[in-house]
Design a protein around this motif. Structure first.
Motif, PDB file in Angstrom:
ATOM      1  N   GLU A  50       1.002  -0.758   0.193  1.00 62.71           N
ATOM      2  CA  GLU A  50      -0.064   0.562  -0.145  1.00 62.71           C
ATOM      3  C   GLU A  50       1.120   1.036   0.126  1.00 62.71           C
ATOM      4  OE1 GLU A  50      -2.521   2.255   3.513  1.00 62.71           O
ATOM      5  OE2 GLU A  50      -3.312   0.008   2.934  1.00 62.71           O
ATOM      6  N   VAL A  51       1.506   1.450   0.752  1.00 62.04           N
ATOM      7  CA  VAL A  51       3.062   2.411   0.773  1.00 62.04           C
ATOM      8  C   VAL A  51       3.762   2.320  -0.096  1.00 62.04           C
ATOM      9  CG1 VAL A  51       4.445   3.136   2.532  1.00 62.04           C
ATOM     10  CG2 VAL A  51       2.644   2.493   3.467  1.00 62.04           C
ATOM     11  N   VAL A  52       4.611   1.357  -0.729  1.00 61.82           N
ATOM     12  CA  VAL A  52       5.123   1.615  -1.952  1.00 61.82           C
ATOM     13  C   VAL A  52       5.063   1.261  -2.914  1.00 61.82           C
ATOM     14  CG1 VAL A  52       7.475   0.867  -0.157  1.00 61.82           C
ATOM     15  CG2 VAL A  52       6.275  -0.594  -1.138  1.00 61.82           C
ATOM     16  N   GLY A  53       3.710   0.787  -3.398  1.00 57.00           N
ATOM     17  CA  GLY A  53       3.380  -0.350  -4.634  1.00 57.00           C
ATOM     18  C   GLY A  53       4.524  -0.955  -5.574  1.00 57.00           C
ATOM     19  N   ASN A  54       3.669  -0.932  -6.545  1.00 57.82           N
ATOM     20  CA  ASN A  54       4.174  -2.132  -7.345  1.00 57.82           C
ATOM     21  C   ASN A  54       6.366  -1.608  -7.863  1.00 57.82           C
ATOM     22  OD1 ASN A  54       4.455  -4.733  -8.736  1.00 57.82           O
ATOM     23  ND2 ASN A  54       2.765  -3.613 -10.421  1.00 57.82           N
ATOM     24  N   VAL A  55       6.727  -2.432  -6.789  1.00 53.45           N
ATOM     25  CA  VAL A  55       8.216  -2.198  -7.182  1.00 53.45           C
ATOM     26  C   VAL A  55       9.426  -2.877  -7.358  1.00 53.45           C
ATOM     27  CG1 VAL A  55       7.963   0.829  -6.018  1.00 53.45           C
ATOM     28  CG2 VAL A  55       8.806  -1.859  -5.214  1.00 53.45           C
ATOM     29  N   PRO A  56      10.232  -3.025  -7.812  1.00 51.32           N
ATOM     30  CA  PRO A  56      11.062  -4.361  -7.766  1.00 51.32           C
ATOM     31  C   PRO A  56      11.889  -5.040  -6.043  1.00 51.32           C
ATOM     32  CG  PRO A  56      12.344  -1.771  -8.176  1.00 51.32           C
ATOM     33  CD  PRO A  56      10.882  -1.605  -7.849  1.00 51.32           C
ATOM     34  N   PRO A  57      11.693  -6.252  -6.707  1.00 49.50           N
ATOM     35  CA  PRO A  57      11.992  -7.065  -4.398  1.00 49.50           C
ATOM     36  C   PRO A  57      13.390  -6.066  -3.797  1.00 49.50           C
ATOM     37  CG  PRO A  57      13.197  -8.189  -6.976  1.00 49.50           C
ATOM     38  CD  PRO A  57      12.267  -6.702  -7.610  1.00 49.50           C
ATOM     39  N   GLU A  58      14.114  -5.063  -4.692  1.00 45.39           N
ATOM     40  CA  GLU A  58      15.039  -4.577  -3.437  1.00 45.39           C
ATOM     41  C   GLU A  58      14.243  -3.665  -2.786  1.00 45.39           C
ATOM     42  OE1 GLU A  58      15.464  -2.860  -7.229  1.00 45.39           O
ATOM     43  OE2 GLU A  58      15.355  -4.845  -7.037  1.00 45.39           O
ATOM     44  N   LYS A  59      13.287  -2.959  -3.401  1.00 46.09           N
ATOM     45  CA  LYS A  59      12.554  -1.763  -2.672  1.00 46.09           C
ATOM     46  C   LYS A  59      11.996  -2.799  -2.199  1.00 46.09           C
ATOM     47  CE  LYS A  59      12.758   1.955  -5.401  1.00 46.09           C
ATOM     48  NZ  LYS A  59      12.252   3.118  -5.905  1.00 46.09           N
ATOM     49  N   LEU A  60      10.989  -3.558  -1.802  1.00 46.55           N
ATOM     50  CA  LEU A  60      10.473  -4.296  -0.776  1.00 46.55           C
ATOM     51  C   LEU A  60      11.292  -4.996   0.108  1.00 46.55           C
ATOM     52  CD1 LEU A  60       7.916  -6.713  -3.514  1.00 46.55           C
ATOM     53  CD2 LEU A  60       6.979  -4.445  -2.339  1.00 46.55           C
ATOM     54  N   VAL A  61      12.258  -4.940   0.119  1.00 45.51           N
ATOM     55  CA  VAL A  61      13.068  -6.229   1.014  1.00 45.51           C
ATOM     56  C   VAL A  61      13.545  -4.706   2.130  1.00 45.51           C
ATOM     57  CG1 VAL A  61      15.071  -6.647   1.429  1.00 45.51           C
ATOM     58  CG2 VAL A  61      14.239  -8.003  -0.502  1.00 45.51           C
ATOM     59  N   LYS A  62      14.015  -3.526   0.885  1.00 48.32           N
ATOM     60  CA  LYS A  62      14.306  -2.331   1.934  1.00 48.32           C
ATOM     61  C   LYS A  62      12.884  -1.552   3.041  1.00 48.32           C
ATOM     62  CE  LYS A  62      17.705  -0.647  -1.205  1.00 48.32           C
ATOM     63  NZ  LYS A  62      18.167   0.573  -1.311  1.00 48.32           N
ATOM     64  N   ALA A  63      11.589  -2.040   2.470  1.00 48.58           N
ATOM     65  CA  ALA A  63      10.814  -1.520   3.327  1.00 48.58           C
ATOM     66  C   ALA A  63      10.982  -3.138   4.679  1.00 48.58           C
ATOM     67  CB  ALA A  63       9.683  -1.487   2.218  1.00 48.58           C
ATOM     68  N   TYR A  64      10.539  -3.626   4.198  1.00 44.30           N
ATOM     69  CA  TYR A  64      10.447  -5.046   5.466  1.00 44.30           C
ATOM     70  C   TYR A  64      11.960  -4.801   6.202  1.00 44.30           C
ATOM     71  CZ  TYR A  64      11.687  -9.134   7.512  1.00 44.30           C
ATOM     72  OH  TYR A  64      11.410 -11.098   8.479  1.00 44.30           O
ATOM     73  N   PHE A  65      13.292  -4.357   5.650  1.00 40.61           N
ATOM     74  CA  PHE A  65      13.893  -4.031   7.059  1.00 40.61           C
ATOM     75  C   PHE A  65      13.726  -2.243   7.739  1.00 40.61           C
ATOM     76  CE2 PHE A  65      17.025  -6.622   4.338  1.00 40.61           C
ATOM     77  CZ  PHE A  65      17.315  -7.657   5.423  1.00 40.61           C
ATOM     78  N   ASN A  66      12.810  -1.426   6.688  1.00 37.55           N
ATOM     79  CA  ASN A  66      12.563  -0.451   7.548  1.00 37.55           C
ATOM     80  C   ASN A  66      11.376  -0.704   8.857  1.00 37.55           C
ATOM     81  OD1 ASN A  66      14.469   0.639   6.015  1.00 37.55           O
ATOM     82  ND2 ASN A  66      12.842   1.440   4.536  1.00 37.55           N
ATOM     83  N   LEU A  67      10.482  -1.523   8.282  1.00 37.33           N
ATOM     84  CA  LEU A  67       9.034  -1.899   9.648  1.00 37.33           C
ATOM     85  C   LEU A  67      10.444  -1.986  10.761  1.00 37.33           C
ATOM     86  CD1 LEU A  67       6.954  -4.066   7.399  1.00 37.33           C
ATOM     87  CD2 LEU A  67       7.141  -1.216   8.550  1.00 37.33           C
ATOM     88  N   PHE A  68      11.730  -3.366  10.963  1.00 32.57           N
ATOM     89  CA  PHE A  68      12.082  -3.470  11.902  1.00 32.57           C
ATOM     90  C   PHE A  68      12.914  -2.425  12.404  1.00 32.57           C
ATOM     91  CE2 PHE A  68      10.864  -7.461  10.433  1.00 32.57           C
ATOM     92  CZ  PHE A  68      10.997  -8.532  11.771  1.00 32.57           C
ATOM     93  N   GLU A  69      13.459  -1.185  11.821  1.00 31.99           N
ATOM     94  CA  GLU A  69      14.555  -0.341  12.198  1.00 31.99           C
ATOM     95  C   GLU A  69      13.441   0.559  13.055  1.00 31.99           C
ATOM     96  OE1 GLU A  69      16.692   3.105  10.435  1.00 31.99           O
ATOM     97  OE2 GLU A  69      16.168   1.519   9.051  1.00 31.99           O
ATOM     98  N   ILE A  70      12.055   0.503  12.278  1.00 29.82           N
ATOM     99  CA  ILE A  70      10.982   1.356  13.044  1.00 29.82           C
ATOM    100  C   ILE A  70      11.155   1.021  14.930  1.00 29.82           C
ATOM    101  CG2 ILE A  70       8.042   2.613  12.969  1.00 29.82           C
ATOM    102  CD1 ILE A  70       8.710   1.888   9.668  1.00 29.82           C
ATOM    103  N   ILE A  71      10.377   0.195  14.672  1.00 30.07           N
ATOM    104  CA  ILE A  71      10.439  -0.691  16.160  1.00 30.07           C
ATOM    105  C   ILE A  71      11.747  -0.448  16.650  1.00 30.07           C
ATOM    106  CG2 ILE A  71       8.663  -1.701  15.564  1.00 30.07           C
ATOM    107  CD1 ILE A  71       9.784  -3.980  15.718  1.00 30.07           C
ATOM    108  N   GLY A  72      13.305  -0.370  16.215  1.00 32.48           N
ATOM    109  CA  GLY A  72      14.471  -0.688  17.352  1.00 32.48           C
ATOM    110  C   GLY A  72      14.979  -1.753  17.171  1.00 32.48           C
TER     111      GLY A  72
END
Length: 159
Positions: A50-72
């Motif tokens: 919903e946030v990043v849309g239809n993007v290449p896998p590297e952006k999906l993986v970065k978004a995944y890692f960013n979620l963990f960064e948000i929670i410290g």
């Protein structure tokens, strides 16, 4: 920090703890992978997409890692290449807590869920096992030890 932000952080911490710590202690790595993937496909992936849309896998993986960064609980990682996507994880926030391979299987299940939602199907090869269909659109191959590993993510079919 606002009450809403604090509440979201508490919920995220509880989910992360359950999926990556409690679950692997109570079920085998196959079940941990399956349950984490289902959770990710049903909830996490939809929010990421919903946030990043239809993007290449590297952006999906970065978004995944960013979620963990948000929670410290940030990962230390480097994207070595994008075709195929090669991600070197130098420090996993679970490294000190990993109990066998269950936490890794759950983590891979979460990533597979995000990629499956985006590509239609995903498979993972790790620990001498394969989870997912033989003709998956995207395949994650994990190499190395828990907490310090390399993911190779290959697109087999375009979306």
């Amino acid at each position: 920090m606002s009450v809403r932000s604090e509440a979201l952080k508490l919920v995220a911490d509880a989910c992360e703890d359950f999926i990556l710590n409690v679950l692997p202690e109570r079920v085998d790595e196959d079940k941990a992978f399956e349950l984490a993937k289902a959770f990710s496909s049903e909830a996490l992936a939809d929010k990421v997409l919903e946030v990043v849309g239809n993007v290449p896998p590297e952006k999906l993986v970065k978004a995944y890692f960013n979620l963990f960064e948000i929670i410290g609980k940030a990962y230390t990682y480097e994207i070595k290449s994008t075709k195929p996507l090669v991600v070197e994880i130098r420090n996993c926030p679970q490294r000190r807590k990993v109990r066998g391979r269950g936490s890794c299987a759950a983590c891979l299940g979460l990533v597979a869920g995000v990629l499956e939602r985006a590509y239609g199907s995903a498979a993972v090869e790790a620990f001498g096992k394969r989870w997912g269909p033989p003709d998956a659109a995207v395949v994650i191959k994990k190499e190395g030890e828990p907490g310090n590993c390399v993911w190779r993510i290959e697109e087999r079919n375009q979306r």
